[in-house]
Design a protein around this motif. Structure first.
Motif, PDB file in Angstrom:
ATOM      1  N   VAL A  21       5.643  -4.224  -4.035  1.00 18.06           N
ATOM      2  CA  VAL A  21       4.744  -3.526  -3.016  1.00 18.06           C
ATOM      3  C   VAL A  21       5.535  -3.567  -1.754  1.00 18.06           C
ATOM      4  O   VAL A  21       5.344  -2.603  -0.945  1.00 18.06           O
ATOM      5  CB  VAL A  21       3.504  -4.442  -2.885  1.00 18.06           C
ATOM      6  N   ASP A  22       6.408  -4.448  -1.273  1.00 14.33           N
ATOM      7  CA  ASP A  22       7.161  -4.511  -0.273  1.00 14.33           C
ATOM      8  C   ASP A  22       8.321  -3.560  -0.084  1.00 14.33           C
ATOM      9  O   ASP A  22       8.412  -2.805   0.752  1.00 14.33           O
ATOM     10  CB  ASP A  22       7.667  -6.039   0.242  1.00 14.33           C
ATOM     11  N   THR A  23       8.496  -3.253  -1.203  1.00 14.59           N
ATOM     12  CA  THR A  23       9.718  -2.228  -1.400  1.00 14.59           C
ATOM     13  C   THR A  23       9.205  -0.710  -1.601  1.00 14.59           C
ATOM     14  O   THR A  23       9.999   0.260  -1.609  1.00 14.59           O
ATOM     15  CB  THR A  23      10.884  -2.454  -2.206  1.00 14.59           C
ATOM     16  N   ALA A  24       8.040  -0.644  -2.033  1.00 15.12           N
ATOM     17  CA  ALA A  24       7.735   0.723  -2.433  1.00 15.12           C
ATOM     18  C   ALA A  24       7.448   1.553  -1.296  1.00 15.12           C
ATOM     19  O   ALA A  24       7.146   1.434  -0.497  1.00 15.12           O
ATOM     20  CB  ALA A  24       6.599   0.504  -3.384  1.00 15.12           C
ATOM     21  N   THR A  25       7.227   3.048  -1.905  1.00 20.29           N
ATOM     22  CA  THR A  25       6.843   3.709  -1.000  1.00 20.29           C
ATOM     23  C   THR A  25       5.388   3.682  -0.806  1.00 20.29           C
ATOM     24  O   THR A  25       4.552   3.585  -1.818  1.00 20.29           O
ATOM     25  CB  THR A  25       7.251   5.318  -1.369  1.00 20.29           C
ATOM     26  N   ARG A  26       4.747   3.830   0.455  1.00 19.85           N
ATOM     27  CA  ARG A  26       3.278   3.602   0.324  1.00 19.85           C
ATOM     28  C   ARG A  26       2.539   4.972   1.201  1.00 19.85           C
ATOM     29  O   ARG A  26       3.269   5.346   1.911  1.00 19.85           O
ATOM     30  CB  ARG A  26       3.122   2.519   1.625  1.00 19.85           C
ATOM     31  N   ASP A  27       1.438   5.199   0.565  1.00 23.04           N
ATOM     32  CA  ASP A  27       0.767   6.349   0.763  1.00 23.04           C
ATOM     33  C   ASP A  27      -0.516   5.617   1.379  1.00 23.04           C
ATOM     34  O   ASP A  27      -1.393   5.101   0.339  1.00 23.04           O
ATOM     35  CB  ASP A  27       0.478   7.361  -0.350  1.00 23.04           C
ATOM     36  N   CYS A  28      -1.090   5.750   2.577  1.00 28.21           N
ATOM     37  CA  CYS A  28      -2.225   5.034   3.003  1.00 28.21           C
ATOM     38  C   CYS A  28      -3.341   6.251   3.463  1.00 28.21           C
ATOM     39  O   CYS A  28      -3.005   7.131   3.969  1.00 28.21           O
ATOM     40  CB  CYS A  28      -1.826   4.289   4.167  1.00 28.21           C
ATOM     41  N   LEU A  29      -4.439   5.689   3.043  1.00 28.57           N
ATOM     42  CA  LEU A  29      -5.502   6.656   3.261  1.00 28.57           C
ATOM     43  C   LEU A  29      -6.378   6.029   4.608  1.00 28.57           C
ATOM     44  O   LEU A  29      -6.551   4.679   4.475  1.00 28.57           O
ATOM     45  CB  LEU A  29      -6.502   6.754   2.379  1.00 28.57           C
ATOM     46  N   LEU A  30      -6.563   6.647   5.616  1.00 28.16           N
ATOM     47  CA  LEU A  30      -7.116   6.102   6.747  1.00 28.16           C
ATOM     48  C   LEU A  30      -8.558   6.769   6.930  1.00 28.16           C
ATOM     49  O   LEU A  30      -8.378   7.779   7.208  1.00 28.16           O
ATOM     50  CB  LEU A  30      -6.115   6.086   8.095  1.00 28.16           C
ATOM     51  N   THR A  31      -9.537   6.464   6.818  1.00 27.56           N
ATOM     52  CA  THR A  31     -10.826   6.865   6.838  1.00 27.56           C
ATOM     53  C   THR A  31     -11.572   6.370   7.845  1.00 27.56           C
ATOM     54  O   THR A  31     -11.711   5.104   8.187  1.00 27.56           O
ATOM     55  CB  THR A  31     -11.339   6.960   5.290  1.00 27.56           C
ATOM     56  N   SER A  32     -12.668   7.123   8.240  1.00 29.61           N
ATOM     57  CA  SER A  32     -13.596   6.532   9.367  1.00 29.61           C
ATOM     58  C   SER A  32     -14.988   6.872   8.781  1.00 29.61           C
ATOM     59  O   SER A  32     -16.053   6.777   9.330  1.00 29.61           O
ATOM     60  CB  SER A  32     -13.483   7.419  10.754  1.00 29.61           C
ATOM     61  N   THR A  33     -15.098   7.014   7.473  1.00 30.66           N
ATOM     62  CA  THR A  33     -16.428   7.325   6.993  1.00 30.66           C
ATOM     63  C   THR A  33     -16.351   6.337   5.677  1.00 30.66           C
ATOM     64  O   THR A  33     -15.553   5.993   4.890  1.00 30.66           O
ATOM     65  CB  THR A  33     -16.609   8.552   6.393  1.00 30.66           C
TER      66      THR A  33
END
Length: 138
Positions: A21-33
């Motif tokens: 997890v620490d070295t992986a590529t991260r794709d993050c979803l930021l939602t306000s709903t």
């Protein structure tokens, strides 16, 4: 006093990492709903699975009443390489963050009816695994 001598270390190898997890590529979803009417989260999970095993997708909800720019900055510090946003407040948070300065190693994908300068735009009605994959890959 007795001293025990260790057995010879022939064939000893470092253990496999427990987590990448620490070295992986991260794709993050930021939602306000609370409700994901666009299917973005499911598409992100499928996109990560198709792109490779070292892609980690994480989902964050923008807390109401919090400093939105600080929250986006936290995602940048967490080394999210892509931040996908859904919801008006999340889009505004990214707009405010981009107005305060660029983030050269982070791609922002805004899923909204209105494009936002400095981001990749994706219409909410066009969200699919393929369209999201194309937007994330840039």
């Amino acid at each position: 006093m007795w001293f025990l001598r260790a057995a010879p270390e022939d064939g000893v190898h470092a253990p496999e990492p427990v987590s990448h997890v620490d070295t992986a590529t991260r794709d993050c979803l930021l939602t306000s709903t609370d409700v994901d009417t666009t299917g973005t989260w499911a598409a992100m999970q499928k996109t990560a699975g198709a792109r490779g095993s070292n892609i980690v997708v994480q989902r964050y909800r923008l807390p109401a009443g919090e400093d939105a720019v600080a929250y986006v900055n936290t995602l940048v510090r967490l080394r999210c390489s892509v931040v996908v946003t859904t919801g008006t407040a999340a889009r505004s948070a990214v707009a405010l963050r981009l107005a305060s300065g660029g983030t050269p190693h982070v791609r922002f994908v805004v899923i909204s009816g209105r494009p936002l300068r400095g981001t990749t735009h994706l219409d909410p009605d066009a969200v699919s695994v393929r369209s999201l994959s194309d937007a994330v890959a840039g």
